[in-house]
Write a protein that holds these residues in place. Structure first.
Motif, short mmCIF file in Angstrom:
data_model
loop_
_atom_site.label_atom_id
_atom_site.label_comp_id
_atom_site.label_asym_id
_atom_site.label_seq_id
_atom_site.Cartn_x
_atom_site.Cartn_y
_atom_site.Cartn_z
N LEU A 69 6.66 12.00 -2.95
CA LEU A 69 6.61 12.86 -4.12
C LEU A 69 5.25 12.76 -4.79
N ASP A 70 4.72 13.88 -5.24
CA ASP A 70 3.43 13.86 -5.92
C ASP A 70 3.62 13.60 -7.42
N TYR A 71 2.53 13.71 -8.18
CA TYR A 71 2.61 13.37 -9.61
C TYR A 71 3.37 14.40 -10.42
N GLU A 72 3.74 15.54 -9.80
CA GLU A 72 4.55 16.54 -10.47
C GLU A 72 6.02 16.50 -10.03
N GLY A 73 6.34 15.61 -9.11
CA GLY A 73 7.70 15.53 -8.62
C GLY A 73 7.99 16.44 -7.45
N ASN A 74 6.96 17.08 -6.88
CA ASN A 74 7.15 17.94 -5.72
C ASN A 74 7.22 17.09 -4.45
N VAL A 75 8.01 17.56 -3.48
CA VAL A 75 8.08 16.90 -2.18
C VAL A 75 6.95 17.44 -1.31
N CYS A 76 6.14 16.55 -0.77
CA CYS A 76 5.03 16.98 0.09
C CYS A 76 5.58 17.77 1.27
N GLY A 77 4.90 18.87 1.60
CA GLY A 77 5.30 19.71 2.72
C GLY A 77 6.36 20.74 2.37
N ASP A 78 6.79 20.79 1.12
CA ASP A 78 7.87 21.71 0.72
C ASP A 78 7.27 23.04 0.26
N ARG A 79 7.55 24.09 1.00
CA ARG A 79 7.03 25.41 0.63
C ARG A 79 7.77 26.00 -0.57
N HIS A 80 8.94 25.46 -0.88
CA HIS A 80 9.73 25.98 -1.99
C HIS A 80 9.55 25.15 -3.26
N ALA A 81 8.59 24.26 -3.28
CA ALA A 81 8.34 23.44 -4.46
C ALA A 81 7.65 24.27 -5.55
N HIS A 82 7.34 23.61 -6.67
CA HIS A 82 6.63 24.29 -7.76
C HIS A 82 5.33 24.89 -7.25
N ARG A 83 4.67 24.20 -6.34
CA ARG A 83 3.51 24.73 -5.63
C ARG A 83 3.86 24.83 -4.15
N ASN A 84 3.26 25.78 -3.47
CA ASN A 84 3.49 25.91 -2.04
C ASN A 84 2.73 24.81 -1.31
N LEU A 85 3.46 23.77 -0.90
CA LEU A 85 2.82 22.62 -0.25
C LEU A 85 3.17 22.58 1.24
N ARG A 86 3.32 23.75 1.83
CA ARG A 86 3.80 23.82 3.21
C ARG A 86 2.94 23.01 4.16
N GLU A 87 1.65 23.06 4.04
CA GLU A 87 0.75 22.35 4.96
C GLU A 87 0.35 20.98 4.43
N LEU A 88 0.65 20.70 3.18
CA LEU A 88 0.20 19.46 2.55
C LEU A 88 1.31 18.41 2.65
N GLU A 89 1.33 17.67 3.76
CA GLU A 89 2.43 16.75 4.05
C GLU A 89 2.09 15.29 3.76
N LEU A 90 0.80 14.96 3.61
CA LEU A 90 0.41 13.56 3.48
C LEU A 90 0.37 13.13 2.03
N HIS A 91 0.94 11.97 1.78
CA HIS A 91 1.06 11.41 0.44
C HIS A 91 -0.13 10.48 0.19
N TYR A 92 -0.96 10.81 -0.83
CA TYR A 92 -2.18 10.04 -1.08
C TYR A 92 -2.21 9.56 -2.53
N TRP A 93 -2.48 8.24 -2.71
CA TRP A 93 -2.59 7.66 -4.04
C TRP A 93 -4.04 7.77 -4.52
N LEU A 94 -4.20 8.37 -5.70
CA LEU A 94 -5.54 8.71 -6.18
C LEU A 94 -6.27 7.53 -6.80
N ASN A 95 -5.59 6.74 -7.59
CA ASN A 95 -6.22 5.69 -8.37
C ASN A 95 -6.04 4.34 -7.68
N PRO A 96 -7.10 3.78 -7.06
CA PRO A 96 -6.94 2.50 -6.35
C PRO A 96 -6.59 1.33 -7.28
#
Length: 702
Positions: A69-96
């Motif tokens: 889940l990203d910082y907005e609660g969307n599931v990565c890779g979900d085209r039906h999320a708040h944003r179309n994340l169809r191709e964005l499947e990888l979960h990345y932490w921004l702040n080390p």
């Protein structure tokens, strides 16, 4: 024993004339519905299954099994999320620094609260400049998601001085790329080996201190390898490998089962030998594949890294440990299986004689080979719906924002300010009723499978009984019995005995699986018949004896042969089970060892079919489709296990033709003998030769 079937069969020889036409002699037609209470309970069970599956389809999202889940609660890779994340499947932490903080012992800050986004690929530091990964474009950042991706998630150059300063404080909206990362199960695993060039640029720009510690690596690694994450990946593997399940769990065992039945029909003398040899070859081959996947042979060990690998960086995973445990277990099974198959070689001649009887029946009632296609098709549709519902059920839950009391300030592009109150991450909230729903769903698969298998067995038993009793006295063959007995048996089952088969399918397998354990305990207590001195030992001793006393009732009241008596007499399950058991016990010296060795060969045949399914599944999972990119499976363990189960179920449906033919013929033979003063009048010469020659049976079993 004088006749549980007396009222049905009668004791006069002219009964053979009654059995022409509609076979009214042995097959009882004046029936009534049995076990109605259990039928109502079974209907309620199916209603509950439908409601449970509807809940799963409404609440579940299988993408949650693999992707974060990203910082907005969307599931990565979900085209039906708040944003179309169809191709964005990888979960990345921004702040080390947040990742490091989550790895500290006794830290209140959890990795799930660290700010994260969904990306197309895992970013890595540049050698000549400082790279950035920024939040999704929003507010005053006028970029589309596609433009954001094309710019490698970097719009730092377009930020105002205020936003640049916020980013240098690690409060966003842009965050520096100073650690390399690698795709580990669709999460970007940060490698605690910072780029010197990127750190130098970061410090020159006035950025805050970034912690370099192995905890950055370990924190993400611990999250990826948590028990819940591993279980989700295993379930997701089954969903991704659905083509493998169709081919290796459905088509391959169907083809092999039909081939086995045809060989039994035309090459019965050699089939026991072929079955034993093939079983040993297959179990050795499957064990070797486990060794390959465990990395003990060759270089095909499973890896958690997706895509290109850094040869200087390795990542351990629980899946590899599990596959190694499975390899050790298969080794032990292989040794026991080979030794057991060697031990039964001397008894194979006996199995051949029994299988010849079944081959004779299959040749006469040809519809028996085709009939299993009906329950096979029904089960295929059921499994497809059930598997889809299972994937949704395992991914059910509500996405909620965490309640964290931590300082995790981040710039919000929508409100245009730094927010420290609503910066907690999101997680999937599971309730206790979801766990209960999963258990019920698994139980439902077990009961439904056993029900369809039991229905198939009952229909076959009714057809074979019609064949046996349609023969004239002393084996004079009556006109052939074509398709009619199969359809008549199906009609009787559907009209009168569904409730009986429903309760039988629920308890027979459970009783048969626990009977061996109880018998082992009984033998141990019989050898060491000593009362323990401690009160715990006394309680265990008396409890064991109480359980063991139930064995007699269990053996007498619950067994698979009840389906035969249900098909013949139309009695309820428990009465039919008692009748069949009494009939077998009174003739145990005549049929006991002969029937057992036949069951052993049939069991090995089922294992041959299911092990072939596993072997083909391993071969299909070796393809590039399942070893890289989107469809990569974390481990072949669950897909091949599912193929093994499906292959065994399919083999059981088709092998029931032989299995129930043998059991029905034997029970009918026993009753025939008792009704005619010890000499069966309706048995074929082959059956008489197999079961009446006591000297030959004793010689073969010595």
């Amino acid at each position: 024993m004088r006749g549980p079937l007396g009222a049905v069969v009668g004791t006069t020889h002219p009964a053979s004339t009654e059995m022409s036409g509609d076979n009214n002699g042995i097959i009882k037609h004046n029936r009534r519905c049995r076990d109605v209470v259990f039928l109502v309970f079974f209907i309620a069970f199916w209603v509950a299954m439908i409601v449970n599956s509807s809940f799963a389809f409404n609440q579940g999202n299988p993408l949650r099994l693999n992707f974060g889940l990203d910082y907005e609660g969307n599931v990565c890779g979900d085209r039906h999320a708040h944003r179309n994340l169809r191709e964005l499947e990888l979960h990345y932490w921004l702040n080390p620094n947040q990742v490091y903080q989550s790895g500290l012992k006794n830290s209140q800050f959890k990795l799930g609260n660290a700010r994260s986004v969904c990306l197309l690929d895992c970013p890595n530091p540049s050698e000549d400049s400082l790279g950035w990964v920024c939040d999704y474009p929003d507010g005053e950042i006028h970029l589309s998601i596609d433009d954001w991706i094309d710019r490698n998630y970097d719009y730092f150059a377009d930020l105002t001085p205020q936003l640049r300063n916020s980013s240098l404080q690690l409060q966003g909206p842009c965050y520096p790329i100073v650690f390399p990362s690698v795709n580990v199960y669709w999460s970007c695993q940060l490698i605690a080996r910072a780029s010197n060039a990127s750190l130098r640029h970061w410090r020159e720009m006035g950025g805050v201190s970034i912690v370099e510690d192995i905890l950055i690596d370990k924190s993400i690694h611990r999250s990826i390898n948590s028990h819940s994450s591993v279980l989700k990946r295993y379930v997701a593997d089954v969903g991704k490998a659905w083509p493998v399940l169709i081919v290796c769990g459905g088509i391959v065992p169907l083809f092999l089962s039909v081939i086995w039945l045809l060989l039994i029909r035309h090459f019965v003398a050699g089939m026991p030998w072929i079955t034993v040899i093939l079983f040993n070859v297959l179990i050795i081959s499957v064990t070797m594949f486990y060794y390959l996947k465990a990395g003990w042979i060759g270089n095909s060990a499973i890896s958690p890294i997706i895509g290109e690998r850094d040869p200087y960086y390795t990542v351990s995973a629980r899946e590899l440990n599990h596959i190694r445990v499975a390899a050790v277990f298969m080794t032990a099974v292989m040794i026991v299986a080979i030794l057991s198959s060697i031990a039964i070689i001397r008894r194979i001649l006996m199995a051949t004689s029994v299988l010849k009887v079944a081959a004779k029946v299959i040749g006469e009632v040809r519809a028996l080979i085709i009939f299993p296609l009906i329950p096979y098709a029904i089960l295929a549709v059921f499994y497809m719906i059930w598997l889809s519902a299972a994937l949704h059920l395992f991914s059910s839950g509500q996405v909620v924002q965490n309640d964290c009391n931590a300082n995790c300030c981040a710039y919000d592009l929508k409100t245009k300010r730094v927010s420290c109150n609503s910066c907690c991450g999101y997680s999937i909230h599971y309730t206790s009723h979801i766990g209960a729903a999963i258990l019920f769903h698994l139980f439902g698969c077990y009961w439904a499978t056993q029900f369809f298998v039991a229905c198939s067995s009952t229909v076959i038993a009714g057809s074979v009984a019609s064949y046996y009793w349609a023969r004239g006295a002393r084996g004079e063959t009556a006109p052939k019995v074509p398709f009619l007995p199969v359809f008549s048996s199906m009609k009787r089952l559907a009209r009168y005995s569904i409730g009986s088969v429903a309760i039988g399918s629920l308890i027979v397998k459970f009783v048969e699986s626990t009977r061996f354990i109880l018998e082992a305990i009984r033998r141990r207590l019989k050898v060491a018949d000593i009362m323990p001195e401690s009160w715990i030992g006394k309680v265990a001793y008396h409890s064991s004896n109480s359980c063991l006393r139930c064995i007699g009732w269990t053996i007498k009241s619950v067994n698979r042969n009840a389906y035969i008596m249900i098909a013949i007499t139309g009695e309820g399950f428990f009465r039919a089970s008692e009748m069949s058991t009494e009939l077998i016990i009174s003739n145990i010296l005549r049929i006991g060892k002969v029937n057992i060795i036949g069951d052993v060969i049939l069991f090995l045949g089922k294992l041959c079919v299911s092990l072939s399914s596993v072997l083909f599944a391993f071969l299909m999972l070796e393809s590039h489709r399942y070893r890289s990119a989107h469809n990569k499976i974390s481990s072949p363990l669950f897909p091949v296990l599912a193929c093994w189960v499906l292959g065994y179920v399919v083999a059981t449906l088709f092998f029931a033709v032989v299995e129930m033919s043998i059991d029905t013929i034997i029970l009918s033979f026993c009753q025939d003998s008792e009704e005619h003063q010890g000499t069966a009048q309706f048995a074929s010469p082959l059956l008489m030769e197999t079961l009446n020659d006591q000297n030959e049976v004793q010689r073969l079993t010595q």
